[in-house]
Scaffold this active site. Structure first.
Site, PDB file in Angstrom:
ATOM      1  N   ASP A 263      41.222  37.940  35.846  1.00 26.90           N
ATOM      2  CA  ASP A 263      42.035  38.666  36.793  1.00 26.90           C
ATOM      3  C   ASP A 263      41.937  40.121  36.347  1.00 26.90           C
ATOM      4  O   ASP A 263      41.572  40.409  35.201  1.00 26.90           O
ATOM      5  CB  ASP A 263      43.483  38.163  36.772  1.00 26.90           C
TER       6      ASP A 263
HETATM    7  C1  GLC Z   1      45.269  41.183  41.283  1.00 24.15           C
HETATM    8  C2  GLC Z   1      45.560  39.710  41.548  1.00 24.15           C
HETATM    9  C3  GLC Z   1      44.327  38.914  41.870  1.00 24.15           C
HETATM   10  C4  GLC Z   1      43.394  39.805  42.648  1.00 24.15           C
HETATM   11  C5  GLC Z   1      42.901  40.865  41.693  1.00 24.15           C
HETATM   12  C6  GLC Z   1      42.041  41.903  42.412  1.00 24.15           C
HETATM   13  O1  GLC Z   1      46.064  41.649  40.240  1.00 24.15           O
HETATM   14  O2  GLC Z   1      46.290  39.020  40.548  1.00 24.15           O
HETATM   15  O3  GLC Z   1      44.713  37.766  42.627  1.00 24.15           O
HETATM   16  O4  GLC Z   1      42.306  39.059  43.160  1.00 24.15           O
HETATM   17  O5  GLC Z   1      43.940  41.520  41.009  1.00 24.15           O
HETATM   18  O6  GLC Z   1      42.796  42.588  43.331  1.00 24.15           O
END
Ligand code: GLC
Length: 737
Positions: A263
């Site tokens: 993430d």
């Molecule tokens: C965010 C979310 C994730 C997302 C990523 C990119 O913090 O937790 O679900 O795909 O970052 O935006």
């Protein structure tokens, strides 16, 4: 001599011809693993390491020298997010990236129809392909453990079997477009509060019976090409580089051959990232614009620090070859896949899919006569009333905005008010009734009480003169609502809606309440409201789906993918104090263990207000007595359970027949019953169909901590046939010898 010369000449020509041929890794006709091996053999160590981390906010590097392209990723689970800047979270404000907003995944789960999941995956895959994305950051399959989790709207409910069955077709159809699913957030990201570090502890049974099965289905049955590590920690180690979750379970037991992507900002340690199964590091803090020394992309954990450790022999070279192989495999499946279709965006087919998924996902929670007599209030025929008052901020709010990374820039968005006006025309008047403030990230507007009071008074005054009131309320995508980065602060409806609902009910008994939300809410007014519809975030065609169902154009067939507890403390996650939810800000223990959702309500005999699997119809379904094919199920055999279901009403409808299994006696605590099969069937008025489920001993197993494996114990079991987890229409007993 001459012969030798000729042979040499021929060989030289052959060589020249061969070298002029397409290199194996470039040749789409070659086996995937041969391409991976060939490409790897041509790469330098630096080029391999460059694959393992971001080069921008949403892309990771390819191998420019070899013509291997970059990987482009995009949110989210409900549609392709608008283009983000190269180096920061700002939107690039392109004018060609408006797309279709599909219903939220809670709505997809609520259809209980795998065909809808396939439609969803195909349509969103075509949009991601058209937008030239290689990886779509979804679906999310974290289990709904608490109604306070800000991101439940992106997930598929409280039951691992339902979430698993409902995510697989989405993944398969998405990936047929040459776009990788990135199933998230693996694992135990069941709340937003302290999500970046909260250290989750739970039993092996809860892990394997509740929190892993949907991810396992996504990988083993869905064939997901990538998976996203969660922000939180699992038993003391960050999920994005967690040896137990990634090396042992995901890549070991489940034989996952794809890529683990963090993430954004989920990586915290180079050595762990190197040896614990992380493949691509995204989003670690850098604005990228500053000079390299100020934490640029080469400062990422899996960038220069990793290269240094490799060169110093502090981590095995096998780690980089494994990572690079997986990333190359992902590139060949997506960016270098020449057989991909071309995709499409905002087509009639996609709008039709969004509308159909919404139509099948909307759940009719309650439908009584207005004043305890006469016909149920719904459906409302177009010509039934002269003066229909629509009330509520959610009737006009564009709910595609906000919510965090799943927010979308839409080409079209039919609001509930527009959808209702399209059916009921100028009979419809509107009053805001309440107001919610702006959908901001990380903070929320304070709404002055006098504004709340005046909006409520205006709506109540208008309701006195209306024949019918349709209130469209619920939650929304604001911070502290259904939004990433924070949890809800209150189980009740916000912005003064409870008072508004009570006062509307007080002046007009003909009140239909539509809740647009991704979470359960407290309903102190439930007895005063004759008709209640759980509407979800329905996306671009939301207004049409809502009007389709309220008008009776479509007979609702959705079933709840999660329980609605009467009060928050009736929910297992909130029955054991702070450490269980939200944790002590460092550590958290899932003390309700395997008793999540209906498993808790059934076993603890705490009835939910509206139970898992509940959903009414405009017709009625009667069930015959279920029968079993045998009294016993052999360890290597199967047993079928058959039940006849009839549409006893006057309109066509769809019913979700649910089969739950209960173990009469076991050496360990087991939930009273657990969902193991379901089937959605369409029935014309008077039509009867027989539904047959095939049970296997696997359906009877529990996760045995002593032997770290799944096992069953011989003895008596029951197969419950239900229209919901509590509306049990029959049961059959059988024995496992
Ligand atoms: C965010 C979310 C994730 C997302 C990523 C990119 O913090 O937790 O679900 O795909 O970052 O935006």
């Amino acid at each position: 001599m001459k012969q030798k010369f000729l042979t040499t000449l021929l060989f030289a020509c052959a060589l020249t011809a061969a070298s002029a041929q397409t290199p194996v890794y470039m040749d789409d006709a070659q086996p995937l693993e041969a391409r991976v091996k060939d490409a790897l053999s041509r790469m330098t160590l630096e080029e391999k390491v460059a694959l393992c981390h971001a080069q921008s906010k949403f892309s990771s590097a390819g191998v420019p020298r070899l013509g291997i392209p970059e990987l482009w990723m995009s949110d989210g689970p409900h549609g392709v997010r608008a283009e983000i800047n190269w180096n920061d979270w700002g939107y690039a404000n392109w004018t060609n990236d408006s797309i279709t907003a599909f219903p939220a995944l809670t709505c997809l789960a609520a259809t209980w129809n795998p065909e809808m999941s396939a439609k969803y995956g195909k349509a969103i895959g075509e949009e991601a392909r058209y937008r030239e994305k290689d990886v779509l950051l979804g679906p999310g399959v974290n289990i709904y453990r608490t109604p306070m989790n800000g991101r439940n709207f992106e997930y598929m409910g409280e039951d691992p079997y339902l979430a698993g069955v409902m995510c697989v077709p989405y993944i398969r159809e998405l990936q047929k477009n040459g776009v990788a699913a990135c199933v998230k957030h693996y694992a135990l990201n069941n709340q937003e509060l302290w999500r970046g570090h909260i250290d989750v502890y739970l039993s092996d049974r809860a892990l394997h019976e509740i929190y892993l099965p949907a991810f396992k289905a996504a990988v083993v049955e869905g064939g997901a090409w990538s998976i996203m590590g969660a922000y939180n920690q699992i038993r003391g180690q960050h999920a994005c580089h967690n040896d137990f979750a990634l090396n042992q379970i995901l890549k070991g037991d489940w034989k996952f051959d794809g890529c683990v992507v963090t993430d954004w900002g989920g990586a915290h340690d180079t050595y762990e990232a190197a040896v614990n199964g992380l493949d691509i590091e995204m989003g670690s803090y850098t604005n990228g614009l500053t000079s390299e020394s100020a934490f640029g992309y080469n400062d990422y954990y899996l960038a220069d620090p990793y290269l240094k450790m490799l060169k110093e022999g502090k981590v095995p070279m096998s780690t980089i070859d494994d990572k690079a192989s997986r990333i190359l495999r992902l590139i060949f499946r997506t960016a270098m896949n020449t057989r991909k279709p071309f995709g499409s965006v905002a087509t009639e087919a996609h709008y039709a899919a969004a509308r159909e998924i919404g139509n099948e996902g909307i759940v009719l929670l309650k439908n009584a006569p207005a004043e305890k007599k006469g016909a149920p209030l719904l459906p409302v025929a177009a010509d039934k009333y002269r003066n229909i008052l629509v009330v509520g901020d959610n009737a006009v709010r564009l709910l595609n905005q906000g919510g965090g990374s799943s927010e979308l820039k839409v080409k079209d968005m039919i609001s509930p008010l527009e959808g209702l006006r399209a059916v009921y025309g100028n009979k419809v008047t509107y009053a805001r009734g309440y107001v919610a403030g702006r959908p901001m990230y990380g903070r929320a507007d304070e709404i002055p009480q006098h504004i709340t009071d005046s909006l409520r008074a205006e709506a109540v005054e208008m309701a006195k003169k209306a024949d019918l009131v349709i209130m469209v309320g619920g939650l929304n995508k604001n911070h502290y609502q259904d939004c990433e980065g924070g949890d809800r602060l209150d189980y009740g409806l916000p912005f003064g809606q409870n008072e508004l609902i009570q006062e509307l009910a007080g002046v007009n008994p003909n009140l239909v309440l539509v809740l647009l939300s991704g979470n359960a809410v407290e309903m102190p007014w439930v007895a005063q409201v004759p008709a209640i519809v759980q509407g979800w975030y329905l996306g671009s065609m939301g207004g049409k789906s809502l009007a389709d169902v309220l008008s009776g154009e479509v007979n609702p067939s959705g079933k709840l993918p999660f329980s609605f507890p009467v009060r928050l403390t009736d929910c297992g996650a909130h029955a054991f104090g702070e450490l269980s939810y939200p944790g002590d800000s460092i550590r958290q223990e899932y003390k309700e263990d395997i008793l999540v959702g209906y498993r808790w309500h059934d076993t603890k005999k705490i009835p939910a207000l509206f139970p898992f699997g509940h959903g009414l119809s405009y017709t009625t379904f009667t069930y015959g007595k279920p029968t079993a094919s045998a009294k016993n199920i052999a360890a290597d055999g199967t047993l079928t359970v058959t039940v006849a279901v009839k549409n006893a009403g006057r309109v066509a409808g769809k019913e979700v027949v649910q089969l739950y299994v209960g173990d009469d006696r076991c050496s360990v605590l087991r939930p009273m019953k657990e969902l193991k099969h379901f089937a959605k069937i369409a029935l014309e008025p008077g039509e009867e169909k027989s539904v047959t489920f095939t049970l296997t001993p696997d359906d009877l197993k529990f996760y045995d901590e002593a032997s770290s494996g799944w096992k069953y114990e011989p003895g008596k079991f029951k197969a419950y046939i239900g229209a919901s987890s509590t509306d049990i229409r029959g049961a059959v007993s059988f024995e496992l010898k």
